[in-house]
Design an enzyme around this catalytic site. Sequence first.
Site, PDB file in Angstrom:
ATOM      1  N   LYS A 114       0.872  -1.185   0.000  1.00 50.75           N
ATOM      2  CA  LYS A 114       0.000   0.000   0.000  1.00 50.75           C
ATOM      3  C   LYS A 114       0.902   1.226   0.000  1.00 50.75           C
ATOM      4  CE  LYS A 114      -4.554   0.632   0.386  1.00 50.75           C
ATOM      5  NZ  LYS A 114      -5.588  -0.355   0.017  1.00 50.75           N
TER       6      LYS A 114
HETATM    7  N1  LIG Z   1     -10.993   2.269  -4.566  1.00 51.61           N
HETATM    8  C1  LIG Z   1     -10.875   0.960  -4.482  1.00 51.61           C
HETATM    9  O1  LIG Z   1     -10.851   0.266  -5.491  1.00 51.61           O
HETATM   10  C2  LIG Z   1     -10.829   0.275  -3.159  1.00 51.61           C
HETATM   11  C3  LIG Z   1     -11.055   0.937  -1.980  1.00 51.61           C
HETATM   12  N2  LIG Z   1     -11.114   0.261  -0.814  1.00 51.61           N
HETATM   13  C4  LIG Z   1     -11.368   0.926   0.445  1.00 51.61           C
HETATM   14  O2  LIG Z   1     -12.652   1.545   0.426  1.00 51.61           O
HETATM   15  C5  LIG Z   1     -12.633   2.710   1.265  1.00 51.61           C
HETATM   16  C6  LIG Z   1     -13.097   3.903   0.458  1.00 51.61           C
HETATM   17  O3  LIG Z   1     -12.247   4.071  -0.656  1.00 51.61           O
HETATM   18  P1  LIG Z   1     -12.708   4.875  -1.961  1.00 51.61           P
HETATM   19  O4  LIG Z   1     -14.176   4.804  -2.100  1.00 51.61           O
HETATM   20  O5  LIG Z   1     -11.829   4.422  -3.052  1.00 51.61           O
HETATM   21  O6  LIG Z   1     -12.283   6.350  -1.583  1.00 51.61           O
HETATM   22  P2  LIG Z   1     -12.858   7.717  -2.184  1.00 51.61           P
HETATM   23  O7  LIG Z   1     -11.803   8.713  -1.923  1.00 51.61           O
HETATM   24  O8  LIG Z   1     -13.364   7.535  -3.554  1.00 51.61           O
HETATM   25  O9  LIG Z   1     -14.133   8.007  -1.242  1.00 51.61           O
HETATM   26  C7  LIG Z   1     -14.020   8.058   0.138  1.00 51.61           C
HETATM   27  C8  LIG Z   1     -15.362   8.464   0.718  1.00 51.61           C
HETATM   28  O10 LIG Z   1     -15.271   8.432   2.135  1.00 51.61           O
HETATM   29  C9  LIG Z   1     -15.715   9.693   2.648  1.00 51.61           C
HETATM   30  N3  LIG Z   1     -15.032  10.005   3.889  1.00 51.61           N
HETATM   31  C10 LIG Z   1     -13.794  10.498   4.100  1.00 51.61           C
HETATM   32  N4  LIG Z   1     -13.571  10.649   5.407  1.00 51.61           N
HETATM   33  C11 LIG Z   1     -14.678  10.234   6.044  1.00 51.61           C
HETATM   34  C12 LIG Z   1     -15.085  10.148   7.401  1.00 51.61           C
HETATM   35  N5  LIG Z   1     -14.271  10.544   8.373  1.00 51.61           N
HETATM   36  N6  LIG Z   1     -16.303   9.687   7.670  1.00 51.61           N
HETATM   37  C13 LIG Z   1     -17.137   9.300   6.676  1.00 51.61           C
HETATM   38  N7  LIG Z   1     -16.820   9.370   5.383  1.00 51.61           N
HETATM   39  C14 LIG Z   1     -15.619   9.827   5.075  1.00 51.61           C
HETATM   40  C15 LIG Z   1     -15.339  10.667   1.548  1.00 51.61           C
HETATM   41  O11 LIG Z   1     -16.060  11.844   1.749  1.00 51.61           O
HETATM   42  P3  LIG Z   1     -15.709  13.190   0.952  1.00 51.61           P
HETATM   43  O12 LIG Z   1     -16.338  13.003  -0.367  1.00 51.61           O
HETATM   44  O13 LIG Z   1     -16.330  14.229   1.788  1.00 51.61           O
HETATM   45  O14 LIG Z   1     -14.220  13.250   0.903  1.00 51.61           O
HETATM   46  C16 LIG Z   1     -15.775   9.877   0.333  1.00 51.61           C
HETATM   47  O15 LIG Z   1     -17.170   9.919   0.170  1.00 51.61           O
HETATM   48  C17 LIG Z   1     -11.200   2.806   1.794  1.00 51.61           C
HETATM   49  O16 LIG Z   1     -11.109   2.146   3.029  1.00 51.61           O
HETATM   50  C18 LIG Z   1     -10.393   2.051   0.755  1.00 51.61           C
HETATM   51  O17 LIG Z   1      -9.172   1.546   1.266  1.00 51.61           O
HETATM   52  C19 LIG Z   1     -10.975  -1.098  -0.767  1.00 51.61           C
HETATM   53  C20 LIG Z   1     -10.753  -1.813  -1.901  1.00 51.61           C
HETATM   54  C21 LIG Z   1     -10.551  -1.166  -3.175  1.00 51.61           C
HETATM   55  O1  LIG Z   2      -6.736  -2.837  -7.079  1.00 48.59           O
HETATM   56  C1  LIG Z   2      -5.742  -2.996  -6.393  1.00 48.59           C
HETATM   57  O2  LIG Z   2      -4.694  -3.433  -6.819  1.00 48.59           O
HETATM   58  C2  LIG Z   2      -5.725  -2.668  -4.917  1.00 48.59           C
HETATM   59  C3  LIG Z   2      -6.993  -2.159  -4.349  1.00 48.59           C
HETATM   60  C4  LIG Z   2      -6.771  -1.839  -2.921  1.00 48.59           C
HETATM   61  O3  LIG Z   2      -5.952  -1.004  -2.592  1.00 48.59           O
HETATM   62  C5  LIG Z   2      -7.507  -2.567  -1.895  1.00 48.59           C
HETATM   63  O4  LIG Z   2      -8.100  -3.602  -2.192  1.00 48.59           O
HETATM   64  O5  LIG Z   2      -7.490  -2.118  -0.744  1.00 48.59           O
END
Ligand SMILES: NC(=O)C1=CN([C@@H]2O[C@H](COP(=O)(O)OP(=O)(O)OC[C@H]3O[C@@H](n4cnc5c(N)ncnc54)[C@H](OP(=O)(O)O)[C@@H]3O)[C@@H](O)[C@H]2O)C=CC1
Ligand SMILES: O=C(O)CCC(=O)C(=O)O
Length: 427
Positions: free
Chosen positions: A116
């Site tokens: 990461k």
């Molecule tokens: N993207 C991916 O493919 C993957 C992501 N994940 C996990 O999913 C989670 C979200 O990632 P992702 O959707 O990509 O991130 P994004 O940056 O696209 O979205 C994050 C979201 O979380 C909100 N947020 C930030 N801080 C807080 C808080 N304190 N309380 C509530 N909401 C909050 C943000 O709000 P705002 O819009 O106001 O910033 C936004 O809506 C993470 O834990 C990430 O590691 C896991 C696997 C893969």
């Molecule tokens: O798509 C990837 O390689 C990693 C996604 C990721 O960071 C996660 O699963 O938390």
Amino acid sequence: MLASSTPTAPSPAHICPYAQACSYLDWAARELKLDPGVLAILSTPRKVVTVAIPVRLDNQQIQVLAGHRVQHCDVLGPYKGGIRYHPAVTLEEVSALAMLMTWKCALMGIPYGGAKGGIPIDPRQYSISELERITRRYTSELIKDIGPAIDIPAPDMGTSAREMAWMMDTYSMNVGHAVPGVVTGKPLSIGGSRGREMATGRGVMITVREALALRGGSLAEATVLIQGFGNVGGAAANLLHQAGAKILAVSRGSGGLYNPKGLDIPALKAYMKEHGGSMEGFPGAEPISNAELLLQKADVLIPAALENQITEANADAIQVQIVAEAANGPTTLAADQILESRGISVLPDILTNAGGVVVSYLEWVQGLSYVFWDEERVNQEMEGLMVRAFGRVVQEAADRRVPLRLAAYTLGVGRVAQALQDRGLYP
Ligand SMILES: NC(=O)C1=CN([C@@H]2O[C@H](COP(=O)(O)OP(=O)(O)OC[C@H]3O[C@@H](n4cnc5c(N)ncnc54)[C@H](OP(=O)(O)O)[C@@H]3O)[C@@H](O)[C@H]2O)C=CC1
Ligand SMILES: O=C(O)CCC(=O)C(=O)O
């Protein structure tokens, strides 16, 4: 009516994320009766890199940022994992998330290790050209540590296909030829996969669907709360809404919306587009804080934002049947045990949010074979891998008489420990 005095989740800064990750690993190690030497190897990231990123801001001032990349374990294949841009990023957080990636890839049966990366910035405070300079310099500093056979970054919180394109271009310029396989989650124009943008949310929807079916339920009858409305939470909301689930609440960092009759997700997205990304004032819904959202009554709660949202302070007050961990590490070990003791099923992060890395893997496979699939094929392959992994975790939980999280861990950690032993990487 929403509760007025509700326990709040402690800020993630108060709970050491690496200690949390290690406590889950220790739990699995006890169940697997792992050799203490193997546990010591698996508890320690193989490589921890922090680089300085000097960047000239648009106002001509120079700022020096820290950029981290932690490579936890590459026993099963090249390191794999996202890059996070968020103010709360620390080396400890990135190290914990890297470890989760190792177990996730092993559980899903895809030939990767875990890594990461992250930079502690709020990307909204920077212009696009500043973000591009930051990303390119970060990539240049990591040039010897990443590569299609070494370590393959992808998007995570605060990053997207745009940042992956900058990383791919910077890496390619450095080595002198185009190397699309150095990142996944790239734009389609440079070898990205159809379906990757929605993949993590789609995997969440599939996992929730399977878990409801085990309880004799279905998405069409389910009520759902979603914390976090970004790439993952937003896609999951869309797909669950399409499948007939009632989304009672969604939130962003600044808070969210609640409607006991269900939110019209496409209408909310259209409203946010017209209102500069704000949810405020969306008709028919009342405001709700992130802490309150977690405590509403529903069938399913989907934390899809940061770590450590469900803790000892609020686990007793959660009122759902299923917690589906779309975020990485949203539940502390103590909270996990409270939820289990209350009969609440926790669908663990390393399974629930694995759709993203699975489609990253499919992107890598398509790139290596120079054959690109339509979205239907990508979604079908991903769904097959998700459903089979879900079935394996349920079976392991039944065989060992343990919760789903421990079952997912024994499968993931067990596979890595076996590979470690087979490769003879320790005396
Ligand atoms: N993207 C991916 O493919 C993957 C992501 N994940 C996990 O999913 C989670 C979200 O990632 P992702 O959707 O990509 O991130 P994004 O940056 O696209 O979205 C994050 C979201 O979380 C909100 N947020 C930030 N801080 C807080 C808080 N304190 N309380 C509530 N909401 C909050 C943000 O709000 P705002 O819009 O106001 O910033 C936004 O809506 C993470 O834990 C990430 O590691 C896991 C696997 C893969
Ligand atoms: O798509 C990837 O390689 C990693 C996604 C990721 O960071 C996660 O699963 O938390």
